[in-house]
Design an enzyme around this catalytic site. Structure first.
Site, short mmCIF file in Angstrom:
data_model
loop_
_atom_site.label_atom_id
_atom_site.label_comp_id
_atom_site.label_asym_id
_atom_site.label_seq_id
_atom_site.Cartn_x
_atom_site.Cartn_y
_atom_site.Cartn_z
CE1 TYR A 233 15.67 -41.07 -9.35
CE2 TYR A 233 15.12 -42.71 -7.71
CZ TYR A 233 16.05 -42.08 -8.50
OH TYR A 233 17.37 -42.49 -8.44
N PRO B 16 22.55 -51.80 -12.66
CG PRO B 16 21.83 -53.42 -11.13
CD PRO B 16 21.64 -51.98 -11.49
#
Length: 333
Positions: free
Chosen positions: A56, A209
């Site tokens: 990242y 999610p």
């Protein structure tokens, strides 16, 4: 904040974690000051589980997390990952993926580099980010087990691994958690993965999610994304797929409005209700959305509402692959 146990080894984490990826990469504009304030806010309200990875940034997200947790290490369960290799950023900001590696020597060097960037002496949960099809999983997990023996890692995990790989890995060293995408519009794990994890005593960490923001009701057009936003290249956010998926999101929005909550809170409440062995890690880089996500933990979803949600978003309803075809090749190995 409720606590949950990941795996039979006893790793205790907050019922929701915080995905930190977007603070440094993939989702447009970055604001380090607000990102660090968001992590501090998370810790203050009981979100103890922080998720990052070496790729990242690349490499900069671990540094940001390290800055944020300095002086607060004893309050944090730090999870990071290795295995997806990226080149250092070029002048234009690009940093393409150069390969997948599970070679034992790479596992060791990647761990040492992550420890240094995070500014910690151990990693609580260390995942293999993607399975290297050229290296037997037994060799990779053996190297990860050596890190546990050395005190550099406390627990180990896998990400987006297939059931047979999970079983082989678990036979070498206990796997504490599998991290994979799971949400109202990505329910693939329910078929084979979740039953196997429950048989083996392995926890499940659900990333994306909120459907990469789609289930929050905030996304109206792919044109709203900045030029460097990953979602511009995601099949589910393109052309007819976007239009079809917007209709799904509208149904989530409608159910949430009747319930007096946000669509994102409904999506998280649904996921939290799927089992106490599941821990979602919604990502955000703003305190406002962090507080909204946390409030989902107080939302109860009735059986009737569960049925309504299942009818509105049946399994497999989302249009388009969740990654471009080249990236899907690294999934479920």
């Amino acid at each position: 904040m409720e606590l949950r146990k990941l795996g039979s080894q006893g790793l205790i984490v907050s019922a929701q974690g915080l995905g930190c990826m977007g603070m440094s990469d993939f989702y447009g504009r970055r604001d380090e000051t607000e990102s660090i304030a968001t992590i501090h806010r998370a810790l203050d309200v009981g979100v103890t589980f922080l998720d990052t990875a070496d790729m990242y940034g690349p490499f900069t997200n671990e540094e940001l997390v390290g800055k944020a947790i300095k002086g607060r290490r004893n309050k944090v369960v730090v999870a990071t990952k290795f295995g997806i290799m990226r080149s250092p950023p070029a002048k234009d900001g690009s940093a393409p993926i150069t390969g997948i590696s599970g070679r034992p020597e790479y596992v060791r060097s990647a761990c040492d580099a992550s420890l240094k960037r995070l500014g910690v002496d151990h990693i609580d949960l260390y995942y293999q980010h993607r399975v290297d099809s050229e290296v037997p999983i037994e060799e990779t997990v053996g190297a990860m087990a050596d890190l546990v023996t050395a005190g550099k890692v406390c627990y180990i995990g896998l990400s987006e691994a297939g059931v047979q790989t999970i079983r082989r890995a678990h036979a070498i060293h206990p796997i504490t958690a599998l991290q994979s995408e799971y949400s109202l519009w990505t329910r693939d794990p329910e078929d084979e993965v979740l039953p196997a994890l429950r048989e083996l005593g392995i926890g499940f960490v659900a990333y994306s999610p909120l459907g990469r923001g789609f289930l929050t009701g905030q996304i109206k057009s792919p044109d709203d994304f900045t030029a460097d936003d990953y979602r511009r290249n995601s099949p589910r956010f393109q052309g007819e797929n976007f239009t079809k998926n917007m209709k799904l999101a509208e149904q989530v929005i409608a159910i949430a409005e009747r319930k007096g909550i946000t669509p994102g809170q409904l999506a998280l409440a649904w996921l939290l209700a799927q089992g106490n062995d599941i821990v979602p890690i919604p990502g955000t880089k703003r305190r406002k959305y962090l507080d909204e996500n946390i409030s989902a933990g107080t939302v109860a979803v009735s059986e009737a509402e569960m049925s309504e949600i299942a009818e509105a978003l049946p399994k497999g309803a989302a249009a388009g692959g969740r990654y471009p075809e080249a990236m899907m090749a690294f999934i479920n190995r």
